[in-house]
Design an enzyme around this catalytic site. Sequence first.
Site, PDB file in Angstrom:
ATOM      1  N   HIS A 137      41.724  30.562  40.723  1.00 43.64           N
ATOM      2  CA  HIS A 137      41.762  31.693  39.643  1.00 43.64           C
ATOM      3  C   HIS A 137      41.816  30.847  38.485  1.00 43.64           C
ATOM      4  CE1 HIS A 137      41.337  35.472  37.612  1.00 43.64           C
ATOM      5  NE2 HIS A 137      41.692  35.011  36.894  1.00 43.64           N
ATOM      6  N   GLU A 138      42.469  30.046  37.844  1.00 46.89           N
ATOM      7  CA  GLU A 138      42.896  29.715  36.801  1.00 46.89           C
ATOM      8  C   GLU A 138      41.688  28.043  36.790  1.00 46.89           C
ATOM      9  OE1 GLU A 138      43.962  30.980  34.632  1.00 46.89           O
ATOM     10  OE2 GLU A 138      45.252  32.973  35.392  1.00 46.89           O
TER      11      GLU A 138
END
Length: 672
Positions: free
Chosen positions: A463-464
């Site tokens: 995600h990051e």
Amino acid sequence: MNTLLEKFDLAPFSKIKNEDFLPAFKTAIENAKAEINSIVTNKNEPTFKNTIEALDYSGAQLDRISSIFFNLNSAETNEEIQKIAQEVSPLLSEFSNDITLNRALFDKVKTVYNQKDRLTLTPEQHTLLDKKYKGFSRNGANLNDKEKEQLRAIDKELAKLKLTFGENVLAETNAYELHLTNKEDLKGLPEGAIEAASQTAKQKEKEGWIFTLAYPSYIPFMKYADNRELRKKLSLAFGAKGFQKNEFNNEEIVLKLAKLRHERANLLGYNTHADFILEERMAGTPNHVKTFLNDLLDKAKPVALKEFTELEAFAKELDGIDQLEKWDSAYYSEKLKNKLFNLDDEKLKPYFELDKVLKGAFTVANKLFGLNFKEVDYIDTYHEDVKTYEVFNDKNELTSIFYADFHPRPGKRNGAWMTSFKGQKIENGINERPHVSNVCNFTKPTETKPSLLTFNEVTTLFHEFGHGLHGMLANTTYPSLSGTSVYWDFVELPSQILENWCYEKECLDIFAKHYETGESIPMEYIEKIKASANFQEGMATLRQLSFGLLDMAWHSGEAPETINNVKEFEQKAFASTQLYPDVAENCMSTAFAHIFQGGYSSGYYSYKWAEVLDADAFDQFKENGIFDAETGKSFADHILSKGGTEHPMDLYKRFRGKEPNNKALLQRAGLI
């Protein structure tokens, strides 16, 4: 000599002293004011170039110093830095007001804006002109002098309150420890969690085991510890952050923040803070957001209630639990998941060694976007845990510098985020490349084991990294439109879409290798990961919706000055999504950093909004092959590289060929 005021490309962390920051900020603010003044005093007729463009390129030195300082305040803070932040924030707020309330500057911007239909501008230049004009009009340029002073006072106070809110949450997180000396109390806990707790105790020069409110310590305890009373104790401490009768109480701060935001919106001619914020979002209005959230609630609630009933029956059958409490949630969910799928995190963790998962994310970026990551050790960092990489494109040109900071420590706030130490822009024909950072809180390696991730942490890393790619692949002319500088409800698309690869065999085969034997993750585990992806998705959706609805309640509901009890107000907001009995000692709002410290006020719904986008967009990859280079190139060209240069719906339709709908999300989540 003040290092921060010298010319540098890479942030010179080891040379920066805390005492450099305040004078550097003051000098950089004066320099930025001089740049603004040269725009205002320019005797030539205002043009796009000498006004709008000049304004966007101004303050670059101040931006660099700010990014370094505030990133340190999140990832490696101390009392001295926090004290400086309290001094600096009002100065920055004042400077920001000096610009937006500068009548002569606004007149020049307005002159160019009024000619926009006659100017020959690119789509990016149109967007910049619109953004600059609104930046003034939405921040008080049309107010009279008395109102401008009111706005300045409000902004100054808001800046300080947000900082104090975050400092209080961090102080409460760091202050608590569950110190255990009886081995019986560790029953049910995985070996890795026990070893990490032992290491924490040693660091604090204590016997036994210490569990804290940092996620890598807190979550395994809540998920696996058999001792229900200890789970309750830790859960109550976690939920009481900012809500205890001590110096770190955030109740008054929450009420003040909500009231000041409302006052500010009214002053600018908006009904509520949410009306003000959503004017610059894809969703548009508070009513649209509430309709969106309530539509999902209608679909998710029956599924969530069914799942909750199943969990209640399971806990009763297993341990005779008559009333499920919040501290039972993760524990019995994990046991039920294990019973249904014979799959728990401890079985999966050996296949998810942090270094291999990160390299897997790099491989995905290579296959989709032609990027190559090379670890280097010449780049200065602010902590020994931080790793650094040079990122090259398929033509072997340097695309970005990437910092990876993955382990918890006392000076670092909880959670995971992407940020940058240097933005991307094209100025004087030079394409300045960005310096991007991912910051997470994953278990540190121990004496006997490398850092092993839960599957949830694997998706967090991806995600990051998706946000990171949005920054790394940025390719716009103007700094304020670059990378993640997009509408807030669009910014989660690049991050959330990347999570989808974690569920695909083709992707897992790349990096999911047992850290001791090197064997690939068994196919049955992959099938179970996919099958269990929708496990309690109704309850998870309800939880996310509850946060979105709480955010909207604070920022679009009744006038905040009539609210005098944070807890009671919160309970009303949660009424439609509540599954577990309320816990009197706990409060969400007093530690809800996303909306009271970060930038998510009136924007928390955007996680779900972006899920609709990511499910719909990932369908395109599934149709063409998850590593189809053409689809990857299209996503990079139309979305990742474009930043905020055009309206996000136009960018999305260019990639997808149509507007998104929520069908793909509802199907993926098993809600239809």
